[in-house]
Motif scaffolding. Structure first.
Motif, short mmCIF file in Angstrom:
data_model
loop_
_atom_site.label_atom_id
_atom_site.label_comp_id
_atom_site.label_asym_id
_atom_site.label_seq_id
_atom_site.Cartn_x
_atom_site.Cartn_y
_atom_site.Cartn_z
N UNK A 57 0.72 -1.12 -0.21
CA UNK A 57 0.07 0.44 0.01
C UNK A 57 0.78 1.26 0.08
N UNK A 58 2.06 0.87 0.52
CA UNK A 58 2.89 2.29 0.43
C UNK A 58 3.75 2.44 -0.43
N UNK A 59 2.99 2.79 -1.49
CA UNK A 59 4.44 3.26 -2.75
C UNK A 59 4.88 4.52 -3.06
N UNK A 60 5.02 5.65 -2.14
CA UNK A 60 5.24 7.01 -2.94
C UNK A 60 7.21 6.56 -2.68
N UNK A 61 7.53 6.26 -1.70
CA UNK A 61 8.47 6.39 -1.33
C UNK A 61 9.44 5.19 -2.10
N UNK A 62 9.79 5.50 -3.59
CA UNK A 62 10.68 3.94 -3.94
C UNK A 62 11.82 3.28 -3.20
N UNK A 63 12.42 3.85 -2.49
CA UNK A 63 13.28 2.99 -1.40
C UNK A 63 12.30 2.07 -0.53
N UNK A 64 11.15 2.28 0.09
CA UNK A 64 10.52 1.87 0.59
C UNK A 64 9.49 0.94 0.04
N UNK A 65 9.59 0.33 -1.50
CA UNK A 65 9.07 -0.05 -2.31
C UNK A 65 9.84 -1.65 -1.45
N UNK A 66 8.62 -2.74 -1.37
CA UNK A 66 9.01 -4.20 -1.10
C UNK A 66 9.75 -4.90 -1.83
N UNK A 67 11.13 -5.23 -2.07
CA UNK A 67 12.12 -6.26 -3.13
C UNK A 67 10.87 -7.22 -4.22
N UNK A 68 10.70 -8.13 -3.20
CA UNK A 68 10.35 -8.89 -3.43
C UNK A 68 8.59 -9.44 -3.18
N UNK A 69 8.25 -10.21 -3.76
CA UNK A 69 7.08 -10.55 -3.15
C UNK A 69 6.58 -11.23 -1.95
N UNK A 70 5.34 -9.63 -1.27
CA UNK A 70 5.05 -10.06 -0.37
C UNK A 70 3.24 -10.48 0.12
N UNK A 71 3.55 -11.49 0.64
CA UNK A 71 2.00 -11.68 1.55
C UNK A 71 1.50 -11.30 2.31
N UNK A 72 0.28 -10.72 2.08
CA UNK A 72 -0.10 -9.95 3.16
C UNK A 72 -0.40 -10.71 4.93
N UNK A 73 -0.45 -9.65 5.64
CA UNK A 73 -0.98 -9.92 6.77
C UNK A 73 -2.18 -9.72 7.95
N UNK A 74 -3.02 -11.04 7.96
CA UNK A 74 -4.19 -10.05 8.15
C UNK A 74 -4.65 -9.57 9.50
N UNK A 75 -5.05 -8.36 9.59
CA UNK A 75 -4.90 -7.64 10.67
C UNK A 75 -6.30 -7.49 10.84
N UNK A 76 -7.35 -7.19 12.54
CA UNK A 76 -8.95 -7.03 12.28
C UNK A 76 -9.14 -5.55 11.29
N UNK A 77 -10.38 -5.77 11.14
CA UNK A 77 -11.16 -5.01 10.21
C UNK A 77 -11.23 -3.64 10.85
N UNK A 78 -11.29 -3.39 10.35
CA UNK A 78 -11.14 -1.57 11.26
C UNK A 78 -12.29 -1.08 11.12
N UNK A 79 -13.03 -0.50 12.40
CA UNK A 79 -14.03 0.15 12.73
C UNK A 79 -14.42 1.66 12.74
N UNK A 80 -13.12 2.23 12.47
CA UNK A 80 -12.74 3.51 12.58
C UNK A 80 -11.97 3.57 12.71
N UNK A 81 -11.70 5.57 12.94
CA UNK A 81 -10.17 6.03 12.19
C UNK A 81 -10.14 7.33 13.12
N UNK A 82 -8.74 7.38 14.15
CA UNK A 82 -8.91 8.27 15.25
C UNK A 82 -7.26 9.10 14.76
#
Length: 289
Positions: A57-82
């Motif tokens: 998801x974080x693709x603006x900074x090229x230096x932080x882009x993953x260098x290999x295939x990444x499998x996302x780790x699931x986290x709880x579905x979020x119900x709001x933003x603070x």
């Protein structure tokens, strides 16, 4: 001064118990996870934790882009933003917050229809600018909110809605302050009721606007006096001016989008040089000096 006497911009979130059991995305800097938990929130996900779970998801900074295939780790579905305050990496926070809103809290899912109304957003600290050591004011969280609102509007064609705006100049914050003041008065054994409040600040668009706005909505105290000091965002070059109306009238509205611009609300009841003078003024008006 005890911790119970201190109010931060996010302190009134303690009152929003309907969200305390939901999984909430929290943005800002510093110990935001700890802060959220201290306010009563039981399940929180930080921007960094979300980024680690979904690194694509974080693709603006090229230096932080993953260098290999990444499998996302699931986290709880979020119900709001603070939104506690301005983050360090604005591009990452802006992208991931928008992702959560557009995906209804599940940024790992494929986007089909954009949900609207979107998930609840609780935002603290709306100051567009604040004064530091630089000669000119610096960007505050209000500037970050302005970016977020405009990006959401541009992407969806709809307005970003807030469940609550907290911190000055929101009346929620002043009401919470009045509540804590009365609680402190009880602990001190004061018999007389609190009749007058004094709000001291250096920013006409937040401190003074909020105090005057609250004064217009009072129901349990007589007044809320606004006192502007000349040691921060507002700085007067010469002596303290005698005509507050001429000196605090603003031509450009720096307040948040959801607050109407009323020039009278940024006109301070009093202008003094610094906080000490403000305290002395309150003492004099209350016949304590």
């Amino acid at each position: 001064v005890s911790p119970e006497q201190v109010i931060l911009s996010h302190s009134p979130l303690r009152l929003f118990s309907q969200f305390h059991q939901k999984c909430m995305l929290v943005a800002g800097q510093g110990p935001v996870e700890e802060n959220a938990q201290n306010l009563g929130f039981r399940h929180v996900v930080t921007i960094e934790a979300l980024r680690k779970a979904y690194p694509l998801l974080d693709m603006v900074d090229h230096s932080r882009r993953p260098k290999e295939l990444v499998i996302s780790r699931c986290i709880s579905r979020m119900g709001g933003v603070i939104l506690f305050g301005e983050p360090v990496r604005w591009e990452t926070s802006l992208q991931l917050i928008i992702d959560v809103l557009l995906s209804n809290g599940n940024p790992g899912a494929e986007l089909r229809d954009i949900p609207y109304p979107h998930l609840p957003v609780l935002a603290c600290n709306m100051d567009l600018l604040w004064m530091a050591e630089a000669k000119m004011p610096r960007f505050g969280h209000g500037t970050f909110l302005l970016c977020l609102e405009n990006i959401y509007k541009k992407v969806t064609g709809r307005d970003l809605k807030y469940e609550a705006l907290i911190g000055k100049p929101s009346t929620v914050t002043y009401r919470y302050a009045e509540y804590l003041i009365k609680e402190q008065a009880k602990k001190q054994g004061w018999k007389s009721p609190i009749r007058r409040l004094y709000a001291v600040g250096d920013n006409p668009m937040s401190d003074i606007y909020g105090a005057n706005l609250y004064h217009n909505h009072l129901n349990s105290v007589e007044s809320c006096e606004s006192i502007l000091v000349c040691t921060g965002v507002y700085r007067h070059n010469a002596d303290v001016p005698s005509n507050t109306e001429e000196c605090t009238m603003e031509a450009v509205f720096h307040g948040h989008r959801d607050f109407c611009f009323d020039p009278s609300l940024v006109e301070a009841s009093y202008i003094v040089q610094d906080v000490n003078d403000a305290v002395q003024l309150a003492f004099k008006r209350e016949n304590w000096s």
